[in-house]
Design a protein around this motif. Structure first.
Motif, PDB file in Angstrom:
ATOM      1  N   ILE B   7       0.846  -1.203   0.000  1.00  0.00           N
ATOM      2  CA  ILE B   7       0.000   0.000   0.000  1.00  0.00           C
ATOM      3  C   ILE B   7       0.882   1.253   0.000  1.00  0.00           C
ATOM      4  O   ILE B   7       0.684   2.186  -0.780  1.00  0.00           O
ATOM      5  CB  ILE B   7      -0.956   0.007   1.209  1.00  0.00           C
ATOM      6  CG1 ILE B   7      -2.009  -1.078   1.088  1.00  0.00           C
ATOM      7  CG2 ILE B   7      -1.638   1.381   1.370  1.00  0.00           C
ATOM      8  CD1 ILE B   7      -2.888  -1.252   2.325  1.00  0.00           C
ATOM      9  N   GLY B   8       1.918   1.209   0.840  1.00  0.00           N
ATOM     10  CA  GLY B   8       2.831   2.360   0.914  1.00  0.00           C
ATOM     11  C   GLY B   8       3.541   2.585  -0.401  1.00  0.00           C
ATOM     12  O   GLY B   8       3.674   3.721  -0.874  1.00  0.00           O
ATOM     13  N   LEU B   9       3.964   1.499  -1.037  1.00  0.00           N
ATOM     14  CA  LEU B   9       4.691   1.633  -2.307  1.00  0.00           C
ATOM     15  C   LEU B   9       3.770   2.156  -3.412  1.00  0.00           C
ATOM     16  O   LEU B   9       4.151   3.026  -4.199  1.00  0.00           O
ATOM     17  CB  LEU B   9       5.320   0.296  -2.704  1.00  0.00           C
ATOM     18  CG  LEU B   9       6.533  -0.115  -1.849  1.00  0.00           C
ATOM     19  CD1 LEU B   9       7.026  -1.503  -2.230  1.00  0.00           C
ATOM     20  CD2 LEU B   9       7.688   0.892  -2.000  1.00  0.00           C
ATOM     21  N   VAL B  10       2.522   1.662  -3.457  1.00  0.00           N
ATOM     22  CA  VAL B  10       1.575   2.136  -4.493  1.00  0.00           C
ATOM     23  C   VAL B  10       1.198   3.601  -4.206  1.00  0.00           C
ATOM     24  O   VAL B  10       1.162   4.432  -5.112  1.00  0.00           O
ATOM     25  CB  VAL B  10       0.308   1.241  -4.542  1.00  0.00           C
ATOM     26  CG1 VAL B  10      -0.736   1.822  -5.490  1.00  0.00           C
ATOM     27  CG2 VAL B  10       0.684  -0.179  -4.965  1.00  0.00           C
ATOM     28  N   ALA B  11       0.996   3.923  -2.929  1.00  0.00           N
ATOM     29  CA  ALA B  11       0.672   5.310  -2.546  1.00  0.00           C
ATOM     30  C   ALA B  11       1.779   6.247  -3.019  1.00  0.00           C
ATOM     31  O   ALA B  11       1.537   7.269  -3.658  1.00  0.00           O
ATOM     32  CB  ALA B  11       0.517   5.409  -1.029  1.00  0.00           C
ATOM     33  N   LEU B  49      12.271  16.602   4.560  1.00  0.00           N
ATOM     34  CA  LEU B  49      12.057  16.174   5.954  1.00  0.00           C
ATOM     35  C   LEU B  49      11.415  14.782   6.009  1.00  0.00           C
ATOM     36  O   LEU B  49      11.763  13.951   6.847  1.00  0.00           O
ATOM     37  CB  LEU B  49      11.177  17.185   6.687  1.00  0.00           C
ATOM     38  CG  LEU B  49      11.888  18.413   7.236  1.00  0.00           C
ATOM     39  CD1 LEU B  49      10.891  19.357   7.920  1.00  0.00           C
ATOM     40  CD2 LEU B  49      12.982  18.027   8.231  1.00  0.00           C
ATOM     41  N   TRP B  50      10.468  14.522   5.060  1.00  0.00           N
ATOM     42  CA  TRP B  50       9.872  13.175   5.010  1.00  0.00           C
ATOM     43  C   TRP B  50      10.968  12.140   4.756  1.00  0.00           C
ATOM     44  O   TRP B  50      10.948  11.043   5.306  1.00  0.00           O
ATOM     45  CB  TRP B  50       8.811  13.072   3.916  1.00  0.00           C
ATOM     46  CG  TRP B  50       7.440  13.520   4.278  1.00  0.00           C
ATOM     47  CD1 TRP B  50       6.679  14.450   3.630  1.00  0.00           C
ATOM     48  CD2 TRP B  50       6.618  13.041   5.356  1.00  0.00           C
ATOM     49  NE1 TRP B  50       5.458  14.586   4.243  1.00  0.00           N
ATOM     50  CE2 TRP B  50       5.389  13.738   5.309  1.00  0.00           C
ATOM     51  CE3 TRP B  50       6.810  12.103   6.377  1.00  0.00           C
ATOM     52  CZ2 TRP B  50       4.355  13.524   6.225  1.00  0.00           C
ATOM     53  CZ3 TRP B  50       5.785  11.891   7.298  1.00  0.00           C
ATOM     54  CH2 TRP B  50       4.582  12.591   7.222  1.00  0.00           C
ATOM     55  N   LEU B  51      11.958  12.525   3.950  1.00  0.00           N
ATOM     56  CA  LEU B  51      13.074  11.615   3.621  1.00  0.00           C
ATOM     57  C   LEU B  51      13.852  11.292   4.899  1.00  0.00           C
ATOM     58  O   LEU B  51      14.124  10.115   5.208  1.00  0.00           O
ATOM     59  CB  LEU B  51      13.976  12.305   2.586  1.00  0.00           C
ATOM     60  CG  LEU B  51      15.035  11.480   1.856  1.00  0.00           C
ATOM     61  CD1 LEU B  51      14.427  10.248   1.218  1.00  0.00           C
ATOM     62  CD2 LEU B  51      15.724  12.336   0.798  1.00  0.00           C
ATOM     63  N   ILE B  52      14.134  12.321   5.683  1.00  0.00           N
ATOM     64  CA  ILE B  52      14.856  12.125   6.963  1.00  0.00           C
ATOM     65  C   ILE B  52      13.998  11.256   7.890  1.00  0.00           C
ATOM     66  O   ILE B  52      14.479  10.291   8.494  1.00  0.00           O
ATOM     67  CB  ILE B  52      15.172  13.492   7.615  1.00  0.00           C
ATOM     68  CG1 ILE B  52      16.163  14.277   6.751  1.00  0.00           C
ATOM     69  CG2 ILE B  52      15.695  13.314   9.045  1.00  0.00           C
ATOM     70  CD1 ILE B  52      16.274  15.750   7.114  1.00  0.00           C
ATOM     71  N   TYR B  53      12.697  11.562   7.924  1.00  0.00           N
ATOM     72  CA  TYR B  53      11.739  10.804   8.758  1.00  0.00           C
ATOM     73  C   TYR B  53      11.762   9.328   8.368  1.00  0.00           C
ATOM     74  O   TYR B  53      11.834   8.436   9.204  1.00  0.00           O
ATOM     75  CB  TYR B  53      10.345  11.400   8.542  1.00  0.00           C
ATOM     76  CG  TYR B  53       9.218  10.738   9.317  1.00  0.00           C
ATOM     77  CD1 TYR B  53       8.368   9.813   8.691  1.00  0.00           C
ATOM     78  CD2 TYR B  53       8.977  11.069  10.644  1.00  0.00           C
ATOM     79  CE1 TYR B  53       7.321   9.233   9.389  1.00  0.00           C
ATOM     80  CE2 TYR B  53       7.933  10.491  11.347  1.00  0.00           C
ATOM     81  CZ  TYR B  53       7.099   9.567  10.708  1.00  0.00           C
ATOM     82  OH  TYR B  53       6.052   8.987  11.398  1.00  0.00           O
ATOM     83  N   SER B  58      13.401   3.773   9.137  1.00  0.00           N
ATOM     84  CA  SER B  58      13.717   2.723   8.140  1.00  0.00           C
ATOM     85  C   SER B  58      12.448   2.288   7.408  1.00  0.00           C
ATOM     86  O   SER B  58      12.117   1.099   7.353  1.00  0.00           O
ATOM     87  CB  SER B  58      14.402   1.522   8.783  1.00  0.00           C
ATOM     88  OG  SER B  58      14.692   1.751  10.110  1.00  0.00           O
ATOM     89  N   ASP B  59      11.733   3.287   6.880  1.00  0.00           N
ATOM     90  CA  ASP B  59      10.481   3.015   6.151  1.00  0.00           C
ATOM     91  C   ASP B  59      10.774   3.155   4.664  1.00  0.00           C
ATOM     92  O   ASP B  59      10.844   4.257   4.116  1.00  0.00           O
ATOM     93  CB  ASP B  59       9.396   4.029   6.593  1.00  0.00           C
ATOM     94  CG  ASP B  59       8.021   3.652   6.052  1.00  0.00           C
ATOM     95  OD1 ASP B  59       7.942   3.326   4.843  1.00  0.00           O
ATOM     96  OD2 ASP B  59       7.042   3.667   6.808  1.00  0.00           O
TER      97      ASP B  59
END
Lengths: 84, 84
Positions: B7-11, B49-53, B58-59
């Motif tokens: 779901i995360g990858l498709v989102a 910032l999302w990248l750092i998050y 480790s998402d």
């Protein structure tokens, strides 16, 4: 609130509030010709899935900001329809 | 790969690839007047910032798509500078 949550909340605040200048610009210029409708349709679909992803992972930052962003996305699509 | 990751990858694929029609539109019309530069500057800052998050948590989905989106964001800002 731990620092990781804070980074997520600030990240989301930025990506979400970034829609505001686009909404203001379209309302001011009454023109959305250069804005791609498909951009916001796909963005809205993606945000809906991120919302589901956040709910499943109980990730507050992802839930909050994608819910708010989705509303902005629909507002911009509405303005795009109005001003073409 | 579990369904949540999917779901995360498709989102992310949707929110990231949504930039493509905006890039194509600006290149085709050679006009970005209606596109808010501030929208993409704030969006780029948020994605960083999302990248750092994502790295801290480790998402994979968050890391991958925000890294790619960041590149599209900078491409659109470059086109905005070029075509005004």
């Amino acid at each position: 609130m731990d620092s990781i949550m804070l980074i997520g909340l600030v990240a989301g605040a930025l990506t979400t509030s970034s829609s505001i200048p686009q909404v203001v610009r379209i309302i001011k210029t009454k023109s959305a010709k250069d804005v791609s409708g498909l951009f916001f349709i796909m963005m809205g679909a993606g945000m809906s899935l991120w919302l589901i992803y956040g709910i499943i992972r109980s990730d507050t930052a992802i839930i909050l900001w994608n819910a708010v962003s989705l509303m902005f996305c629909m507002a911009i699509l509405g303005l795009k329809k109005l001003y073409g």
